[in-house]
Design a protein around this motif. Structure first.
Motif, PDB file in Angstrom:
ATOM      1  N   ASN A 104       0.855  -1.176   0.000  1.00  0.00           N
ATOM      2  CA  ASN A 104       0.000   0.000   0.000  1.00  0.00           C
ATOM      3  C   ASN A 104       0.896   1.233   0.000  1.00  0.00           C
ATOM      4  OD1 ASN A 104      -1.789   2.112   0.605  1.00  0.00           O
ATOM      5  ND2 ASN A 104      -3.030   0.823   1.954  1.00  0.00           N
ATOM      6  N   GLY A 105       0.748   2.096  -1.001  1.00  0.00           N
ATOM      7  CA  GLY A 105       1.586   3.286  -1.072  1.00  0.00           C
ATOM      8  C   GLY A 105       1.525   4.137   0.172  1.00  0.00           C
ATOM      9  N   TYR A 106       0.393   4.144   0.860  1.00  0.00           N
ATOM     10  CA  TYR A 106       0.259   4.957   2.061  1.00  0.00           C
ATOM     11  C   TYR A 106       1.126   4.456   3.213  1.00  0.00           C
ATOM     12  CZ  TYR A 106      -3.757   7.126  -0.244  1.00  0.00           C
ATOM     13  OH  TYR A 106      -4.562   7.796  -1.126  1.00  0.00           O
ATOM     14  N   SER A 107       1.671   3.257   3.078  1.00  0.00           N
ATOM     15  CA  SER A 107       2.569   2.757   4.122  1.00  0.00           C
ATOM     16  C   SER A 107       3.839   3.592   4.212  1.00  0.00           C
ATOM     17  CB  SER A 107       2.930   1.293   3.861  1.00  0.00           C
ATOM     18  OG  SER A 107       3.645   1.153   2.639  1.00  0.00           O
ATOM     19  N   ALA A 108       4.116   4.407   3.181  1.00  0.00           N
ATOM     20  CA  ALA A 108       5.297   5.276   3.204  1.00  0.00           C
ATOM     21  C   ALA A 108       5.082   6.502   4.085  1.00  0.00           C
ATOM     22  CB  ALA A 108       5.648   5.716   1.781  1.00  0.00           C
ATOM     23  N   LEU A 109       3.845   6.730   4.526  1.00  0.00           N
ATOM     24  CA  LEU A 109       3.549   7.872   5.380  1.00  0.00           C
ATOM     25  C   LEU A 109       3.669   7.501   6.847  1.00  0.00           C
ATOM     26  CD1 LEU A 109       0.322   9.291   3.678  1.00  0.00           C
ATOM     27  CD2 LEU A 109       2.612  10.286   3.597  1.00  0.00           C
ATOM     28  N   PRO A 110       4.121   8.416   7.704  1.00  0.00           N
ATOM     29  CA  PRO A 110       4.070   8.161   9.151  1.00  0.00           C
ATOM     30  C   PRO A 110       2.632   7.882   9.567  1.00  0.00           C
ATOM     31  CG  PRO A 110       5.376  10.124   8.675  1.00  0.00           C
ATOM     32  CD  PRO A 110       4.702   9.735   7.386  1.00  0.00           C
ATOM     33  N   GLY A 111       2.411   6.761  10.189  1.00  0.00           N
ATOM     34  CA  GLY A 111       1.055   6.399  10.594  1.00  0.00           C
ATOM     35  C   GLY A 111       0.303   5.584   9.565  1.00  0.00           C
ATOM     36  N   GLY A 112       0.862   5.418   8.350  1.00  0.00           N
ATOM     37  CA  GLY A 112       0.253   4.576   7.336  1.00  0.00           C
ATOM     38  C   GLY A 112      -1.085   5.100   6.846  1.00  0.00           C
ATOM     39  N   GLY A 140      -3.978   4.848   7.964  1.00  0.00           N
ATOM     40  CA  GLY A 140      -4.871   5.406   8.974  1.00  0.00           C
ATOM     41  C   GLY A 140      -4.677   6.891   9.204  1.00  0.00           C
ATOM     42  N   ALA A 141      -3.545   7.424   8.740  1.00  0.00           N
ATOM     43  CA  ALA A 141      -3.240   8.842   8.953  1.00  0.00           C
ATOM     44  C   ALA A 141      -3.436   9.685   7.692  1.00  0.00           C
ATOM     45  CB  ALA A 141      -1.807   8.984   9.443  1.00  0.00           C
ATOM     46  N   VAL A 142      -3.957   9.083   6.637  1.00  0.00           N
ATOM     47  CA  VAL A 142      -4.034   9.775   5.351  1.00  0.00           C
ATOM     48  C   VAL A 142      -5.111  10.853   5.340  1.00  0.00           C
ATOM     49  CG1 VAL A 142      -4.492   9.504   2.888  1.00  0.00           C
ATOM     50  CG2 VAL A 142      -3.172   7.783   4.110  1.00  0.00           C
ATOM     51  N   THR A 190      -9.644  11.318   0.636  1.00  0.00           N
ATOM     52  CA  THR A 190      -9.222  11.681  -0.717  1.00  0.00           C
ATOM     53  C   THR A 190     -10.415  12.125  -1.559  1.00  0.00           C
ATOM     54  OG1 THR A 190      -9.368   9.372  -1.471  1.00  0.00           O
ATOM     55  CG2 THR A 190      -7.221  10.150  -0.677  1.00  0.00           C
ATOM     56  N   PHE A 191     -11.636  11.867  -1.105  1.00  0.00           N
ATOM     57  CA  PHE A 191     -12.849  12.386  -1.733  1.00  0.00           C
ATOM     58  C   PHE A 191     -13.385  13.504  -0.849  1.00  0.00           C
ATOM     59  CE2 PHE A 191     -17.527  12.428  -1.766  1.00  0.00           C
ATOM     60  CZ  PHE A 191     -17.748  12.801  -3.085  1.00  0.00           C
ATOM     61  N   HIS A 192     -13.711  14.653  -1.450  1.00  0.00           N
ATOM     62  CA  HIS A 192     -14.132  15.804  -0.647  1.00  0.00           C
ATOM     63  C   HIS A 192     -15.329  16.541  -1.227  1.00  0.00           C
ATOM     64  CE1 HIS A 192     -12.250  18.655  -3.516  1.00  0.00           C
ATOM     65  NE2 HIS A 192     -11.429  17.639  -3.721  1.00  0.00           N
ATOM     66  N   ASP A 193     -15.867  16.090  -2.369  1.00  0.00           N
ATOM     67  CA  ASP A 193     -17.088  16.656  -2.935  1.00  0.00           C
ATOM     68  C   ASP A 193     -16.973  18.159  -3.187  1.00  0.00           C
ATOM     69  OD1 ASP A 193     -19.646  16.363  -3.973  1.00  0.00           O
ATOM     70  OD2 ASP A 193     -20.627  16.722  -2.034  1.00  0.00           O
ATOM     71  N   PHE A 194     -15.788  18.611  -3.588  1.00  0.00           N
ATOM     72  CA  PHE A 194     -15.486  20.019  -3.866  1.00  0.00           C
ATOM     73  C   PHE A 194     -15.549  20.904  -2.619  1.00  0.00           C
ATOM     74  CE2 PHE A 194     -17.061  18.589  -8.094  1.00  0.00           C
ATOM     75  CZ  PHE A 194     -15.908  18.834  -8.827  1.00  0.00           C
ATOM     76  N   ARG A 195     -15.586  20.295  -1.448  1.00  0.00           N
ATOM     77  CA  ARG A 195     -15.661  21.082  -0.211  1.00  0.00           C
ATOM     78  C   ARG A 195     -14.288  21.275   0.435  1.00  0.00           C
ATOM     79  NH1 ARG A 195     -20.259  17.525   0.481  1.00  0.00           N
ATOM     80  NH2 ARG A 195     -22.216  18.659   0.309  1.00  0.00           N
ATOM     81  N   GLY A 196     -13.309  20.481   0.036  1.00  0.00           N
ATOM     82  CA  GLY A 196     -12.011  20.545   0.685  1.00  0.00           C
ATOM     83  C   GLY A 196     -12.008  19.798   2.007  1.00  0.00           C
ATOM     84  N   GLY A 197     -10.938  19.959   2.765  1.00  0.00           N
ATOM     85  CA  GLY A 197     -10.826  19.291   4.058  1.00  0.00           C
ATOM     86  C   GLY A 197     -10.219  17.916   3.930  1.00  0.00           C
ATOM     87  N   GLU A 198      -9.930  17.309   5.057  1.00  0.00           N
ATOM     88  CA  GLU A 198      -9.311  15.988   5.053  1.00  0.00           C
ATOM     89  C   GLU A 198      -9.935  15.028   6.035  1.00  0.00           C
ATOM     90  OE1 GLU A 198      -5.233  16.124   7.134  1.00  0.00           O
ATOM     91  OE2 GLU A 198      -5.438  18.108   6.233  1.00  0.00           O
ATOM     92  N   SER A 199     -11.063  15.377   6.620  1.00  0.00           N
ATOM     93  CA  SER A 199     -11.739  14.493   7.561  1.00  0.00           C
ATOM     94  C   SER A 199     -12.323  13.291   6.819  1.00  0.00           C
ATOM     95  CB  SER A 199     -12.840  15.253   8.289  1.00  0.00           C
ATOM     96  OG  SER A 199     -13.551  14.391   9.160  1.00  0.00           O
ATOM     97  N   GLY A 200     -11.953  12.096   7.270  1.00  0.00           N
ATOM     98  CA  GLY A 200     -12.449  10.889   6.640  1.00  0.00           C
ATOM     99  C   GLY A 200     -11.317   9.950   6.268  1.00  0.00           C
ATOM    100  N   ALA A 201     -11.624   8.986   5.415  1.00  0.00           N
ATOM    101  CA  ALA A 201     -10.658   7.957   5.028  1.00  0.00           C
ATOM    102  C   ALA A 201     -10.405   8.022   3.528  1.00  0.00           C
ATOM    103  CB  ALA A 201     -11.175   6.571   5.402  1.00  0.00           C
ATOM    104  N   PRO A 202      -9.253   7.560   3.079  1.00  0.00           N
ATOM    105  CA  PRO A 202      -8.979   7.539   1.640  1.00  0.00           C
ATOM    106  C   PRO A 202      -9.785   6.468   0.924  1.00  0.00           C
ATOM    107  CG  PRO A 202      -7.218   6.433   2.822  1.00  0.00           C
ATOM    108  CD  PRO A 202      -8.114   7.039   3.863  1.00  0.00           C
ATOM    109  N   ILE A 203     -10.122   6.756  -0.332  1.00  0.00           N
ATOM    110  CA  ILE A 203     -10.708   5.729  -1.196  1.00  0.00           C
ATOM    111  C   ILE A 203      -9.915   5.598  -2.504  1.00  0.00           C
ATOM    112  CG2 ILE A 203     -13.018   5.969  -0.216  1.00  0.00           C
ATOM    113  CD1 ILE A 203     -13.847   7.545  -2.703  1.00  0.00           C
TER     114      ILE A 203
END
Length: 263
Positions: free
Chosen positions: A196-204, A206-208, A211-224
């Motif tokens: 998983n490419g996200y394993s290169a991030l601190p926290g893997g 779970g810390a991402v 990635t979907f934001h419905d044009f609202r921005g922000g980062e609350s939630g999980a990647p898809i």
């Protein structure tokens, strides 16, 4: 051999998106791609006309793919590549259904026909003993049916393993999986040995954040949206780009870009 790979759900052309509808966004999409200087850009939800809109803005790029109903019909999982970096040796598409050689078929209760496009790329100037070949698989899993998600990804990985058995080529798998990091699709890939490419991030993963934001921005939630690689490929770094371009978000998904090193 280093590759910069991006996965980017472009959000298809929906007039009801108003100020965020596709005709307002080609320049911002192109700027996001150019900012990262991506060698390979795997897009989802792109209509043929959208790809044509991007061509003059991405002069050093070409693309391969077809619509999910065949030919130019419906959404593409197109693969763009930088022509100064690589050439395409072979490519193709298959449907995510019980009859994969027929595009446009609903599989396992999916809400829409789903597909995967693949391409075998050869670098123009391989480094050292590396042959500079990378095989790319790009997909968009269903957003409703879990059987379609699980079986669709199983079909994709079966095709990947077939390619690896034939050539041993390094593989990158990208796409909008429409599931979070704890889902059976993602866990299954990890358990099968895909990185998983996200394993290169601190926290893997779970810390991402989202990635979907419905044009609202922000980062609350999980990647898809994901970038996975086979074990012979190292993920040097990965970024979810939450920036604005040309004064707007280029899509309702953030582009995700990774720097990969193939052995």
């Amino acid at each position: 051999m280093q590759w910069k790979v991006m996965t980017f759900n472009l959000r298809t052309n929906v007039p009801s998106d108003g100020d965020n509808a596709w005709p307002m966004r080609p320049a911002s999409v192109a700027q996001a791609i150019l900012r990262h200087d991506a060698d390979i850009v795997c897009v989802q939800e792109a209509l043929h006309a959208m790809l044509l809109d991007l061509e003059p803005l991405l002069a050093d790029y070409a693309w391969v793919g077809e619509g999910r109903r065949g030919g130019q019909d419906d959404e593409f999982c197109a693969i763009w590549y930088k022509r100064s970096k690589a050439s395409v040796e072979a490519y193709g598409s298959f449907g995510l259904s019980e009859t994969p050689e027929r595009l446009g078929v609903l599989g396992w209760g999916a809400d829409y026909p789903r597909m995967c496009t693949w391409a075998r790329l050869r670098a123009s100037a391989p480094v050292g003993g590396n042959d500079g070949v990378l095989t790319v698989f790009n997909t968009h899993l269903d957003h409703v049916s879990e059987p379609a998600q699980v079986n669709g990804m199983r079909l994709v990985t079966d095709r990947i393993e077939d390619k690896r058995a034939q050539s041993g080529a390094s593989v990158v798998l990208t796409g909008d999986f429409n599931v979070g990091p704890a889902h059976a699709v993602v866990r299954g890939l990890e358990q099968a040995g895909y990185v998983n490419g996200y394993s290169a991030l601190p926290g893997g993963a779970g810390a991402v954040g989202a990635t979907f934001h419905d044009f609202r921005g922000g980062e609350s939630g999980a990647p898809i949206d994901y970038i996975f690689v086979t074990p012979d490929v190292a993920v040097e770094r990965i970024e979810v780009d939450r920036g604005r371009y040309e004064g707007r978000y280029p899509s309702d998904h953030y582009p995700v870009c990774a720097v990969l090193s193939a052995n």
